[in-house]
Write a protein that holds these residues in place. Structure first.
Motif, PDB file in Angstrom:
ATOM      1  N   ARG A  96      -6.268  -5.761   7.208  1.00 38.81           N
ATOM      2  CA  ARG A  96      -5.431  -4.620   6.840  1.00 38.81           C
ATOM      3  C   ARG A  96      -4.054  -5.187   6.516  1.00 38.81           C
ATOM      4  O   ARG A  96      -3.546  -6.037   7.243  1.00 38.81           O
ATOM      5  N   THR A  97      -3.446  -4.687   5.465  1.00 37.88           N
ATOM      6  CA  THR A  97      -2.082  -5.079   5.125  1.00 37.88           C
ATOM      7  C   THR A  97      -1.234  -3.817   5.026  1.00 37.88           C
ATOM      8  O   THR A  97      -1.488  -2.958   4.185  1.00 37.88           O
ATOM      9  N   TRP A  98      -0.270  -3.716   5.929  1.00 35.96           N
ATOM     10  CA  TRP A  98       0.651  -2.589   5.951  1.00 35.96           C
ATOM     11  C   TRP A  98       1.890  -2.918   5.109  1.00 35.96           C
ATOM     12  O   TRP A  98       2.384  -4.043   5.152  1.00 35.96           O
ATOM     13  N   THR A  99       2.398  -1.931   4.406  1.00 35.18           N
ATOM     14  CA  THR A  99       3.706  -2.021   3.759  1.00 35.18           C
ATOM     15  C   THR A  99       4.557  -0.919   4.358  1.00 35.18           C
ATOM     16  O   THR A  99       4.143   0.243   4.395  1.00 35.18           O
ATOM     17  N   MET A 100       5.740  -1.298   4.870  1.00 36.07           N
ATOM     18  CA  MET A 100       6.621  -0.352   5.554  1.00 36.07           C
ATOM     19  C   MET A 100       7.940  -0.269   4.796  1.00 36.07           C
ATOM     20  O   MET A 100       8.688  -1.246   4.759  1.00 36.07           O
ATOM     21  N   THR A 101       8.184   0.878   4.197  1.00 36.23           N
ATOM     22  CA  THR A 101       9.353   1.088   3.354  1.00 36.23           C
ATOM     23  C   THR A 101      10.277   2.095   4.021  1.00 36.23           C
ATOM     24  O   THR A 101       9.841   3.200   4.360  1.00 36.23           O
ATOM     25  N   PRO A 102      11.545   1.744   4.216  1.00 33.26           N
ATOM     26  CA  PRO A 102      12.456   2.694   4.868  1.00 33.26           C
ATOM     27  C   PRO A 102      12.728   3.909   3.981  1.00 33.26           C
ATOM     28  O   PRO A 102      12.733   3.803   2.758  1.00 33.26           O
TER      29      PRO A 102
END
Length: 186
Positions: A96-102
């Motif tokens: 799984r690859t998460w991308t976390m964008t503010p």
């Protein structure tokens, strides 16, 4: 008082007591942890190399799977990428690859390859909560389950993650994992 009147009063009492009982059973909110330390900074904790060990329980609470995972977090211009490599007790591997964008509210919009839509983080004190829909392998197909993710930072290097998985409003599984920071941010 007639028997009918007694039954109506009794019924109203039961309904009222049930309502009050349900109010007492409400689940904690992330703001309940505002004064707890150490503070959970997503960008600080999920940087560098981490490991995780966990269990998956079915709806009756029986442990049905164990797993280990290697995680690597990296942040560029405030946007985080968290790569997770899972190995289950039966040898199955998942990534799984998460991308976390503010966002403008100080939260993060979190997306992943097996997440339908996105999750929004809610952080306060040492806690971080997020809800999202996860597509999981199921027999020869897949199943979309709602995930109520609750993470608690217990010290500088450890986060405990508890997740409740549900389908059509019914709880179908529980996930518990311990995430440990192995290296300092790169």
């Amino acid at each position: 008082m007639t028997l009918l009147a007694v039954r109506i009063v009794w019924f109203k009492g039961v309904v009222f007591a049930s309502f009050i009982g349900l109010l007492g059973c409400s689940s904690p909110t992330v703001s309940d942890y505002a004064n707890n330390t150490p503070e959970f900074s997503l960008a600080q904790f999920f940087s560098g190399h981490l490991t995780a060990q966990g269990i998956l329980k079915n709806r009756s609470g029986k442990v049905i799977r164990y797993f280990n995972a290697d995680l690597h977090g990296e942040w560029v211009d405030g946007v985080g990428t968290l790569k997770e490599d899972f190995v289950f007790d039966d040898g199955e591997k998942q990534q799984r690859t998460w991308t976390m964008t503010p966002n403008e509210n100080g939260q993060y919009i979190a997306t992943a390859n097996d997440v339908i839509g996105y999750g929004v983080t809610h952080q306060s004190g040492n806690a971080l909560f997020m809800n999202y829909v996860l597509r999981v392998p199921y027999n020869d197909d897949s199943l979309d389950v709602s995930v109520d993710d609750r993470m608690y930072r217990v010290n500088e290097n450890v986060v405990i993650n508890e997740s409740t998985l549900s389908k059509f409003g019914f709880e179908v599984g529980y996930l518990t994992l311990v995430i440990t920071k192995v290296t300092a941010p790169e």
